[in-house]
Design a protein around this motif. Sequence first.
Motif, PDB file in Angstrom:
ATOM      1  N   PRO A 127      -2.885   0.783  17.589  1.00  0.00           N
ATOM      2  CA  PRO A 127      -2.114  -0.053  16.663  1.00  0.00           C
ATOM      3  C   PRO A 127      -2.857  -0.266  15.358  1.00  0.00           C
ATOM      4  O   PRO A 127      -4.056   0.039  15.247  1.00  0.00           O
ATOM      5  CB  PRO A 127      -1.954  -1.368  17.430  1.00  0.00           C
ATOM      6  CG  PRO A 127      -3.193  -1.429  18.269  1.00  0.00           C
ATOM      7  CD  PRO A 127      -3.489  -0.001  18.668  1.00  0.00           C
ATOM      8  N   ARG A 128      -2.147  -0.777  14.369  1.00  0.00           N
ATOM      9  CA  ARG A 128      -2.742  -1.045  13.054  1.00  0.00           C
ATOM     10  C   ARG A 128      -2.215  -2.380  12.524  1.00  0.00           C
ATOM     11  O   ARG A 128      -1.023  -2.671  12.626  1.00  0.00           O
ATOM     12  CB  ARG A 128      -2.371   0.074  12.086  1.00  0.00           C
ATOM     13  CG  ARG A 128      -3.203   0.095  10.820  1.00  0.00           C
ATOM     14  CD  ARG A 128      -2.666   1.098   9.804  1.00  0.00           C
ATOM     15  NE  ARG A 128      -1.507   0.564   9.097  1.00  0.00           N
ATOM     16  CZ  ARG A 128      -0.271   1.016   9.223  1.00  0.00           C
ATOM     17  NH1 ARG A 128      -0.012   2.014  10.044  1.00  0.00           N
ATOM     18  NH2 ARG A 128       0.714   0.472   8.532  1.00  0.00           N
ATOM     19  N   PHE A 129      -3.120  -3.185  11.965  1.00  0.00           N
ATOM     20  CA  PHE A 129      -2.761  -4.485  11.411  1.00  0.00           C
ATOM     21  C   PHE A 129      -3.204  -4.518   9.953  1.00  0.00           C
ATOM     22  O   PHE A 129      -4.402  -4.423   9.659  1.00  0.00           O
ATOM     23  CB  PHE A 129      -3.428  -5.613  12.204  1.00  0.00           C
ATOM     24  CG  PHE A 129      -3.114  -5.583  13.678  1.00  0.00           C
ATOM     25  CD1 PHE A 129      -2.029  -6.272  14.190  1.00  0.00           C
ATOM     26  CD2 PHE A 129      -3.892  -4.825  14.553  1.00  0.00           C
ATOM     27  CE1 PHE A 129      -1.729  -6.240  15.549  1.00  0.00           C
ATOM     28  CE2 PHE A 129      -3.601  -4.777  15.914  1.00  0.00           C
ATOM     29  CZ  PHE A 129      -2.521  -5.485  16.408  1.00  0.00           C
ATOM     30  N   ASP A 130      -2.252  -4.625   9.028  1.00  0.00           N
ATOM     31  CA  ASP A 130      -2.528  -4.596   7.589  1.00  0.00           C
ATOM     32  C   ASP A 130      -2.244  -5.955   6.963  1.00  0.00           C
ATOM     33  O   ASP A 130      -1.244  -6.609   7.291  1.00  0.00           O
ATOM     34  CB  ASP A 130      -1.651  -3.555   6.891  1.00  0.00           C
ATOM     35  CG  ASP A 130      -2.093  -2.135   7.187  1.00  0.00           C
ATOM     36  OD1 ASP A 130      -3.185  -1.962   7.753  1.00  0.00           O
ATOM     37  OD2 ASP A 130      -1.347  -1.203   6.860  1.00  0.00           O
ATOM     38  N   PHE A 131      -3.122  -6.340   6.026  1.00  0.00           N
ATOM     39  CA  PHE A 131      -2.970  -7.594   5.303  1.00  0.00           C
ATOM     40  C   PHE A 131      -3.032  -7.286   3.808  1.00  0.00           C
ATOM     41  O   PHE A 131      -4.058  -6.804   3.309  1.00  0.00           O
ATOM     42  CB  PHE A 131      -4.065  -8.583   5.708  1.00  0.00           C
ATOM     43  CG  PHE A 131      -4.129  -8.810   7.203  1.00  0.00           C
ATOM     44  CD1 PHE A 131      -3.316  -9.751   7.812  1.00  0.00           C
ATOM     45  CD2 PHE A 131      -4.978  -8.039   7.995  1.00  0.00           C
ATOM     46  CE1 PHE A 131      -3.362  -9.950   9.187  1.00  0.00           C
ATOM     47  CE2 PHE A 131      -5.036  -8.231   9.367  1.00  0.00           C
ATOM     48  CZ  PHE A 131      -4.227  -9.185   9.961  1.00  0.00           C
ATOM     49  N   LEU A 132      -1.949  -7.544   3.114  1.00  0.00           N
ATOM     50  CA  LEU A 132      -1.836  -7.205   1.695  1.00  0.00           C
ATOM     51  C   LEU A 132      -2.745  -8.101   0.865  1.00  0.00           C
ATOM     52  O   LEU A 132      -2.618  -9.325   0.874  1.00  0.00           O
ATOM     53  CB  LEU A 132      -0.383  -7.351   1.253  1.00  0.00           C
ATOM     54  CG  LEU A 132      -0.030  -6.902  -0.163  1.00  0.00           C
ATOM     55  CD1 LEU A 132      -0.351  -5.423  -0.372  1.00  0.00           C
ATOM     56  CD2 LEU A 132       1.453  -7.163  -0.442  1.00  0.00           C
ATOM     57  N   THR A 133      -3.692  -7.493   0.117  1.00  0.00           N
ATOM     58  CA  THR A 133      -4.649  -8.251  -0.683  1.00  0.00           C
ATOM     59  C   THR A 133      -4.442  -8.091  -2.185  1.00  0.00           C
ATOM     60  O   THR A 133      -5.017  -8.846  -2.965  1.00  0.00           O
ATOM     61  CB  THR A 133      -6.091  -7.831  -0.335  1.00  0.00           C
ATOM     62  OG1 THR A 133      -6.256  -6.429  -0.602  1.00  0.00           O
ATOM     63  CG2 THR A 133      -6.391  -8.102   1.124  1.00  0.00           C
ATOM     64  N   GLY A 134      -3.661  -7.115  -2.593  1.00  0.00           N
ATOM     65  CA  GLY A 134      -3.431  -6.909  -4.023  1.00  0.00           C
ATOM     66  C   GLY A 134      -2.258  -5.996  -4.268  1.00  0.00           C
ATOM     67  O   GLY A 134      -1.992  -5.082  -3.491  1.00  0.00           O
ATOM     68  N   ARG A 135      -1.520  -6.263  -5.348  1.00  0.00           N
ATOM     69  CA  ARG A 135      -0.371  -5.436  -5.706  1.00  0.00           C
ATOM     70  C   ARG A 135      -0.335  -5.212  -7.206  1.00  0.00           C
ATOM     71  O   ARG A 135      -0.563  -6.140  -7.982  1.00  0.00           O
ATOM     72  CB  ARG A 135       0.937  -6.037  -5.216  1.00  0.00           C
ATOM     73  CG  ARG A 135       0.986  -7.513  -5.085  1.00  0.00           C
ATOM     74  CD  ARG A 135       2.244  -7.988  -4.377  1.00  0.00           C
ATOM     75  NE  ARG A 135       1.987  -9.132  -3.503  1.00  0.00           N
ATOM     76  CZ  ARG A 135       2.769  -9.506  -2.514  1.00  0.00           C
ATOM     77  NH1 ARG A 135       3.873  -8.832  -2.280  1.00  0.00           N
ATOM     78  NH2 ARG A 135       2.480 -10.525  -1.750  1.00  0.00           N
ATOM     79  N   LYS A 136      -0.066  -3.990  -7.596  1.00  0.00           N
ATOM     80  CA  LYS A 136       0.071  -3.628  -9.004  1.00  0.00           C
ATOM     81  C   LYS A 136       1.433  -2.963  -9.179  1.00  0.00           C
ATOM     82  O   LYS A 136       1.577  -1.753  -8.977  1.00  0.00           O
ATOM     83  CB  LYS A 136      -1.049  -2.683  -9.436  1.00  0.00           C
ATOM     84  CG  LYS A 136      -1.026  -2.353 -10.922  1.00  0.00           C
ATOM     85  CD  LYS A 136      -2.159  -1.420 -11.312  1.00  0.00           C
ATOM     86  CE  LYS A 136      -2.095  -1.079 -12.795  1.00  0.00           C
ATOM     87  NZ  LYS A 136      -3.168  -0.128 -13.182  1.00  0.00           N
ATOM     88  N   PRO A 137       2.458  -3.743  -9.559  1.00  0.00           N
ATOM     89  CA  PRO A 137       3.803  -3.177  -9.681  1.00  0.00           C
ATOM     90  C   PRO A 137       3.876  -2.091 -10.741  1.00  0.00           C
ATOM     91  O   PRO A 137       3.221  -2.162 -11.794  1.00  0.00           O
ATOM     92  CB  PRO A 137       4.663  -4.385 -10.063  1.00  0.00           C
ATOM     93  CG  PRO A 137       3.871  -5.581  -9.645  1.00  0.00           C
ATOM     94  CD  PRO A 137       2.433  -5.180  -9.818  1.00  0.00           C
ATOM     95  N   GLY A 138       4.675  -1.068 -10.476  1.00  0.00           N
ATOM     96  CA  GLY A 138       4.895  -0.015 -11.454  1.00  0.00           C
ATOM     97  C   GLY A 138       5.870  -0.451 -12.540  1.00  0.00           C
ATOM     98  O   GLY A 138       6.577  -1.462 -12.399  1.00  0.00           O
ATOM     99  N   GLU A 139       5.943   0.324 -13.610  1.00  0.00           N
ATOM    100  CA  GLU A 139       6.823   0.011 -14.739  1.00  0.00           C
ATOM    101  C   GLU A 139       7.689   1.224 -15.089  1.00  0.00           C
ATOM    102  O   GLU A 139       7.191   2.347 -15.170  1.00  0.00           O
ATOM    103  CB  GLU A 139       6.011  -0.404 -15.965  1.00  0.00           C
ATOM    104  CG  GLU A 139       5.221  -1.695 -15.777  1.00  0.00           C
ATOM    105  CD  GLU A 139       4.473  -2.090 -17.045  1.00  0.00           C
ATOM    106  OE1 GLU A 139       4.251  -1.206 -17.912  1.00  0.00           O
ATOM    107  OE2 GLU A 139       4.094  -3.274 -17.170  1.00  0.00           O
ATOM    108  N   PHE A 140       8.980   0.962 -15.267  1.00  0.00           N
ATOM    109  CA  PHE A 140       9.904   1.988 -15.752  1.00  0.00           C
ATOM    110  C   PHE A 140       9.886   1.953 -17.281  1.00  0.00           C
ATOM    111  O   PHE A 140      10.291   0.964 -17.890  1.00  0.00           O
ATOM    112  CB  PHE A 140      11.322   1.715 -15.252  1.00  0.00           C
ATOM    113  CG  PHE A 140      11.486   1.843 -13.763  1.00  0.00           C
ATOM    114  CD1 PHE A 140      11.551   3.093 -13.162  1.00  0.00           C
ATOM    115  CD2 PHE A 140      11.579   0.710 -12.963  1.00  0.00           C
ATOM    116  CE1 PHE A 140      11.719   3.219 -11.789  1.00  0.00           C
ATOM    117  CE2 PHE A 140      11.751   0.825 -11.592  1.00  0.00           C
ATOM    118  CZ  PHE A 140      11.811   2.078 -10.998  1.00  0.00           C
ATOM    119  N   GLU A 141       9.384   3.023 -17.908  1.00  0.00           N
ATOM    120  CA  GLU A 141       9.294   3.082 -19.363  1.00  0.00           C
ATOM    121  C   GLU A 141      10.501   3.842 -19.911  1.00  0.00           C
ATOM    122  O   GLU A 141      10.470   5.054 -20.100  1.00  0.00           O
ATOM    123  CB  GLU A 141       7.985   3.738 -19.784  1.00  0.00           C
ATOM    124  CG  GLU A 141       6.751   2.942 -19.358  1.00  0.00           C
ATOM    125  CD  GLU A 141       5.458   3.555 -19.859  1.00  0.00           C
ATOM    126  OE1 GLU A 141       5.516   4.657 -20.473  1.00  0.00           O
ATOM    127  OE2 GLU A 141       4.394   2.953 -19.644  1.00  0.00           O
TER     128      GLU A 141
END
Length: 212
Positions: A127-141
């Motif tokens: 099994p795998r347990f992930d914890f989100l620590t950072g997000r960098k949203p993309g941009e539609f140009e």
Amino acid sequence: MSKSILSLFLLISFLTLPAQILGQSLKFGIKAGLNSSWINDIADSESVRGVNVAAFTELQFSGRISLLLDAGLNQRGFEREQIERRFDGTVVGPVSARTRLNYLTLSPQLNVHFSKTHWWPYLGAGPRFDFLTGRKPGEFEFSEVTTVDDTADAMKSTVIGGVLAAGIKHGNQDGFQWKLEIRFDRDFTDSLPDSPGLFRSNSLALLLGISF
């Protein structure tokens, strides 16, 4: 969820017991490499490359079985595409936004080895347990304006998934070893449960590691 956390805690405790008590070989190591991640449940999604770095401890039994625990950073993400159109409906072209996500990953794994010589090919799963620590949203140009893909802002911070691995180790069971591993990760939980459809990540990683 509470049962999964309890099972993980018990496995961590088991793997970190002194090797003298267990009478087996307990090894520690690090591994790192590159991965490619994608969302295969979304038609307009493309893969994104990232970095996978982890420390691990491995309990090697006298036979061909070992228990391993990974703890590290897994960079994943996705690239979404939209078609830009003019006011009259004519197509300008595709515009993409690349989102990057950083996860703290814990992954207990059972390995089966196919040799007991200095070369140790193996298959593993767990099994795998992930914890989100950072997000960098993309941009539609777009031609006239830039908009942010807000998909990452709505994602759950905890993910449960699975791991399949295949690799080969070389070296002494009680000494230095290096390993080369291919690892496939698949989410079981939906990261956007409030949205229609499913949002589950996949990643394929190539890793090089050493242990003592």
